[in-house]
Design an enzyme around this catalytic site. Sequence first.
Site, PDB file in Angstrom:
ATOM      1  N   SER A 163     -34.878 -70.846  80.269  1.00  0.00           N
ATOM      2  CA  SER A 163     -35.760 -72.004  80.369  1.00  0.00           C
ATOM      3  C   SER A 163     -36.346 -72.362  79.004  1.00  0.00           C
ATOM      4  CB  SER A 163     -36.851 -71.722  81.408  1.00  0.00           C
ATOM      5  OG  SER A 163     -37.548 -72.885  81.746  1.00  0.00           O
ATOM      6  N   ASP A 256     -32.427 -77.452  90.263  1.00  0.00           N
ATOM      7  CA  ASP A 256     -33.193 -77.260  89.037  1.00  0.00           C
ATOM      8  C   ASP A 256     -33.330 -78.599  88.318  1.00  0.00           C
ATOM      9  OD1 ASP A 256     -34.237 -76.546  86.577  1.00  0.00           O
ATOM     10  OD2 ASP A 256     -32.682 -75.087  86.091  1.00  0.00           O
ATOM     11  N   HIS A 286     -34.461 -73.110  89.851  1.00  0.00           N
ATOM     12  CA  HIS A 286     -34.896 -72.710  88.521  1.00  0.00           C
ATOM     13  C   HIS A 286     -35.772 -71.460  88.634  1.00  0.00           C
ATOM     14  CE1 HIS A 286     -35.753 -73.603  84.242  1.00  0.00           C
ATOM     15  NE2 HIS A 286     -36.877 -72.955  84.487  1.00  0.00           N
TER      16      HIS A 286
END
Length: 313
Positions: A163, A256, A286
Amino acid sequence: MPVVLDPDAAAVYKAFQEAGRPAYETLTAPEARDYYRAARVVSNPEPPALQSSKPLAIPAPHGTIPARIYTPNTLRKKDGLAPCLVFFHGGGWVIGDLDTHEVVCQKLAHQGELIVISIDYRLAPEHRFPAAVDDAVTATRWVAANARDLGIDAARLIVGGDSAGGNLAAVVALTARDGGPKLAAQLLIYPATDFSRKHPSHREPETSILLTHSVIGWFANHYLGDADNNDWRASPARANDFAGLPPAYVLTAGADPLRDEGDEYAKFLKDAGVPVTYRHFPGQFHGFFTMGKLLNQANIAVTEISAWLKTLG
């Protein structure tokens, strides 16, 4: 085509909803960090046994950058030196720390048979962009400069993260291409690559799970403030040229908001002649990568990434 969660991912999402955790955007940054840190207890898998886990203090212009070095029992040594993954944790540049990502770093070290150094870069809003970038670059250069003393093969130095950490890894790879050190690879786990948030996955209701569309704005405001979101150090997809970057592993998840920008970044790299291994988990959301206690797909991802790491030498 609508995104459909895998049954286990759907069950985990339902459990998080029923737990009544407040939305991060309703909290202060320190409060959000506490909630995120607490969640690791129920989601992180059991850690493997390692040879050692030790703190590091990396010198930086502002003082020191805390880090942690994980050494597994088995290392792929050449001339007594091992490969190393410099890892940057996720958390929107606002939350996350060495502890939240400790187990996944331990698993990558164990299964990848390499040293992992996790970097505790400065967080926003106390330290806005480009503080995290500066720390990531400084830490990587320090590891490279001190590789031999750390038992590391500088020719097998990899950067990676999930991320926000994937964003930092991509930016470090771009920086290192032009200013050193030479990197062997980059590991980008559902990376944030474009702050424009114009991709379709940022508008689909099915992707607003845990990392919701609204909390992305909260993270962005804390991190960027008034900075230009087109700056490639914030949005690596805005870089002028991707040629000459190290081989990449890019992982995306179906549910996501960052799915499309990760997919696009992989295409940018491929079009520039960069070797890319692309892996998509269509039924996951996610953040799943660190949830190996609850989601076996996370353990599969770690195993596959570890196998890829071994192909690098």
